[in-house]
Design an enzyme around this catalytic site. Structure first.
Site, PDB file in Angstrom:
ATOM      1  N   ASP A   1      20.226 -25.592 -59.820  1.00 41.41           N
ATOM      2  CA  ASP A   1      20.847 -25.606 -58.516  1.00 41.41           C
ATOM      3  C   ASP A   1      20.414 -24.553 -57.412  1.00 41.41           C
ATOM      4  O   ASP A   1      21.063 -24.156 -56.666  1.00 41.41           O
ATOM      5  CB  ASP A   1      22.494 -25.702 -58.569  1.00 41.41           C
ATOM      6  CG  ASP A   1      22.710 -26.615 -59.415  1.00 41.41           C
ATOM      7  OD1 ASP A   1      22.138 -28.095 -59.475  1.00 41.41           O
ATOM      8  OD2 ASP A   1      23.970 -26.690 -60.239  1.00 41.41           O
TER       9      ASP A   1
ATOM     10  N   ASN B   1      16.916 -32.977 -56.297  1.00 43.00           N
ATOM     11  CA  ASN B   1      18.207 -33.269 -57.103  1.00 43.00           C
ATOM     12  C   ASN B   1      19.237 -33.497 -56.026  1.00 43.00           C
ATOM     13  O   ASN B   1      19.262 -32.759 -54.991  1.00 43.00           O
ATOM     14  CB  ASN B   1      18.434 -32.032 -57.998  1.00 43.00           C
ATOM     15  CG  ASN B   1      19.646 -32.153 -58.908  1.00 43.00           C
ATOM     16  OD1 ASN B   1      20.099 -33.399 -59.267  1.00 43.00           O
ATOM     17  ND2 ASN B   1      20.399 -31.080 -58.713  1.00 43.00           N
TER      18      ASN B   1
ATOM     19  N   LEU C   1      21.188 -34.043 -66.693  1.00 37.74           N
ATOM     20  CA  LEU C   1      21.524 -32.404 -66.750  1.00 37.74           C
ATOM     21  C   LEU C   1      20.866 -31.619 -67.470  1.00 37.74           C
ATOM     22  O   LEU C   1      20.961 -30.453 -67.152  1.00 37.74           O
ATOM     23  CB  LEU C   1      23.063 -32.685 -67.246  1.00 37.74           C
ATOM     24  CG  LEU C   1      24.071 -33.626 -66.855  1.00 37.74           C
ATOM     25  CD1 LEU C   1      25.198 -33.772 -67.742  1.00 37.74           C
ATOM     26  CD2 LEU C   1      24.453 -33.166 -65.518  1.00 37.74           C
TER      27      LEU C   1
ATOM     28  N   GLU D   1      27.312 -39.411 -51.181  1.00 38.25           N
ATOM     29  CA  GLU D   1      25.886 -39.540 -51.981  1.00 38.25           C
ATOM     30  C   GLU D   1      25.144 -40.968 -51.644  1.00 38.25           C
ATOM     31  O   GLU D   1      24.093 -40.889 -51.426  1.00 38.25           O
ATOM     32  CB  GLU D   1      25.941 -39.090 -53.533  1.00 38.25           C
ATOM     33  CG  GLU D   1      26.667 -37.832 -53.793  1.00 38.25           C
ATOM     34  CD  GLU D   1      26.586 -37.611 -55.286  1.00 38.25           C
ATOM     35  OE1 GLU D   1      26.752 -36.599 -55.642  1.00 38.25           O
ATOM     36  OE2 GLU D   1      26.865 -38.480 -56.135  1.00 38.25           O
TER      37      GLU D   1
ATOM     38  N   HIS E   1      23.447 -32.680 -55.764  1.00 37.70           N
ATOM     39  CA  HIS E   1      24.493 -32.023 -56.504  1.00 37.70           C
ATOM     40  C   HIS E   1      25.914 -32.154 -55.741  1.00 37.70           C
ATOM     41  O   HIS E   1      25.697 -32.267 -54.726  1.00 37.70           O
ATOM     42  CB  HIS E   1      24.155 -30.415 -56.397  1.00 37.70           C
ATOM     43  CG  HIS E   1      25.206 -29.569 -57.197  1.00 37.70           C
ATOM     44  ND1 HIS E   1      25.185 -29.611 -58.507  1.00 37.70           N
ATOM     45  CD2 HIS E   1      26.180 -28.798 -56.863  1.00 37.70           C
ATOM     46  CE1 HIS E   1      26.046 -28.780 -59.014  1.00 37.70           C
ATOM     47  NE2 HIS E   1      26.745 -28.267 -57.800  1.00 37.70           N
TER      48      HIS E   1
ATOM     49  N   SER F   1      25.051 -44.900 -60.594  1.00 40.48           N
ATOM     50  CA  SER F   1      25.249 -45.543 -59.419  1.00 40.48           C
ATOM     51  C   SER F   1      24.397 -45.139 -58.142  1.00 40.48           C
ATOM     52  O   SER F   1      23.926 -45.833 -57.412  1.00 40.48           O
ATOM     53  CB  SER F   1      26.848 -45.309 -58.849  1.00 40.48           C
ATOM     54  OG  SER F   1      26.920 -43.910 -58.459  1.00 40.48           O
ATOM     55  N   ASN F   2      23.990 -43.789 -58.118  1.00 39.08           N
ATOM     56  CA  ASN F   2      22.968 -43.239 -57.315  1.00 39.08           C
ATOM     57  C   ASN F   2      21.532 -44.102 -57.434  1.00 39.08           C
ATOM     58  O   ASN F   2      20.969 -44.651 -56.582  1.00 39.08           O
ATOM     59  CB  ASN F   2      22.948 -41.798 -57.276  1.00 39.08           C
ATOM     60  CG  ASN F   2      23.870 -41.023 -56.807  1.00 39.08           C
ATOM     61  OD1 ASN F   2      23.796 -41.110 -55.418  1.00 39.08           O
ATOM     62  ND2 ASN F   2      24.864 -40.528 -57.244  1.00 39.08           N
TER      63      ASN F   2
HETATM   64  C1  GRF Z   1      26.329 -37.499 -58.923  1.00 36.48           C
HETATM   65  O1  GRF Z   1      27.579 -37.179 -58.655  1.00 36.48           O
HETATM   66  C2  GRF Z   1      25.197 -36.491 -58.647  1.00 36.48           C
HETATM   67  O2  GRF Z   1      25.895 -35.535 -57.749  1.00 36.48           O
HETATM   68  C3  GRF Z   1      25.401 -35.850 -60.143  1.00 36.48           C
HETATM   69  O3  GRF Z   1      25.439 -36.584 -61.182  1.00 36.48           O
HETATM   70  C4  GRF Z   1      26.130 -37.738 -60.747  1.00 36.48           C
HETATM   71  C5  GRF Z   1      25.527 -38.905 -61.072  1.00 36.48           C
HETATM   72  O4  GRF Z   1      26.308 -40.099 -60.727  1.00 36.48           O
HETATM   73  N1  GRF Z   1      24.041 -34.906 -60.236  1.00 36.48           N
HETATM   74  P1  GRF Z   1      25.745 -41.527 -61.059  1.00 36.48           P
HETATM   75  O5  GRF Z   1      25.110 -41.586 -62.413  1.00 36.48           O
HETATM   76  O6  GRF Z   1      24.768 -41.633 -60.056  1.00 36.48           O
HETATM   77  O7  GRF Z   1      26.883 -42.492 -60.549  1.00 36.48           O
END
Ligand code: GRF
Length: 297
Positions: free
Chosen positions: A250, A207, A190, A279, A209, A118-119
């Site tokens: 992190d 990154n 990850l 985010e 978080h 989604s990001n």
């Molecule tokens: C996010 O919550 C980010 O903070 C973490 O992984 C998640 C990724 O979410 N590092 P998406 O795949 O972008 O929905």
């Protein structure tokens, strides 16, 4: 490196070779002429004064020599533009070309994602809705069924599938360089980032978080694990952290933090939703700001 220079100059390989040859012959010629003048004409011997005069003479002769050679190699129009641009830069004036190039320039980014994406979607969509300073050139993933793959297909962005073996040996640096990637964004990725990648993209990996680092960070602190821990500790606030990536999970320099409330009755899922929306509001904008800074540098 040569390919990047060739694209920057906007020439074909033949022209590129001729330009390079012009630089080489013109440079050597200015060196020889400077030596000739100092030795035979002014009879200055090897002293500190000689070195100073040599450097001044080479600086003065170099543009003349290069321009002359460029006529013979058919590259005069390139060097005329090149030298006048250089001259303007030396006196600190921006050329119209410089200004246009700065305005059009985009930083090429690779988004590393292994989850729903989604990001990644928001980061791409931002470039469609705004005159962003970055462009998403590549999606990198280690999961065959990651949601981000469909998103990449939707926007016609190539996907690089990576394996642990290679990531932790050469870190796919060649592939990233082939796509002229300048900036790496981890959005739900990850694996620990290997030093090879960090060294090749120094201060150019960030990154996101889903907590307020340094709290709730480190190995194993991802997704719902983070939100569960926040709820177990009865925190009143949580939030997001966007930070540079270094060799420790992190731990890199923090770029931005945004807070949200933890509400009574929150479950890891409801908290995750609030965090996700934070985010989505801030990540793309932060990438854009950092890209803009890279362009100015
Ligand atoms: C996010 O919550 C980010 O903070 C973490 O992984 C998640 C990724 O979410 N590092 P998406 O795949 O972008 O929905």
């Amino acid at each position: 490196m040569f390919k990047r220079l060739k694209n920057k100059w906007g020439v074909n390989w033949l022209q590129f070779t001729l330009i390079f040859t012009t630089f080489a012959i013109g440079g050597s010629l200015s060196g020889y002429l400077a030596k000739f003048f100092l030795g035979y004409v002014f009879d200055i011997k090897w002293t500190f004064l000689y070195i100073i005069c040599y450097l001044i003479l080479v600086t003065l002769l170099w543009p003349i020599c290069v321009t002359t050679v460029s006529i013979f190699l058919g590259q005069f129009s390139f060097f005329k533009k090149y030298l006048s641009k250089m001259g303007r830069r030396m006196i600190g004036r921006q050329t119209t070309d410089d200004r246009r190039q700065m305005a059009d320039r985009k930083i090429n980014i690779a988004v590393f994602a292994s989850g729903a994406g989604s990001n990644a979607r928001k980061i791409i969509e931002y470039t469609k809705a705004n005159n962003a300073h970055y462009e998403v050139k590549l999606i990198v993933t280690n999961k065959k069924d990651a949601g981000v793959i469909k998103i990449a297909a939707e926007f016609g962005i190539p996907v690089l599938h990576i394996t642990k073996e290679r990531f932790f040996t050469d870190a796919y640096v060649a592939e990233l360089q082939n796509e002229a990637i300048e900036f790496i964004v981890l959005a739900g990725f990850l694996w620990k980032v290997p030093e090879t990648l960090i060294n090749n993209f120094s201060s150019k990996i960030i990154n996101i978080h889903p907590a307020l680092l340094p709290a709730y960070g480190g190995k194993g602190m991802y997704g719902n694990n983070v939100h569960k821990a926040v709820l177990e500790n009865k925190e009143q606030h949580s939030g997001i952290t966007i930070h540079f990536v270094n060799a420790v999970y992190d731990n890199g320099e923090i770029i931005l933090q945004e807070k949200c409330e933890v509400l009574d009755g929150d479950s890891p899922e409801t908290l995750a939703q609030r965090i996700h929306s934070l985010e989505h509001t801030h990540f793309a904008k932060t990438i854009d700001n950092l890209s803009a800074k890279m362009i100015v540098k």
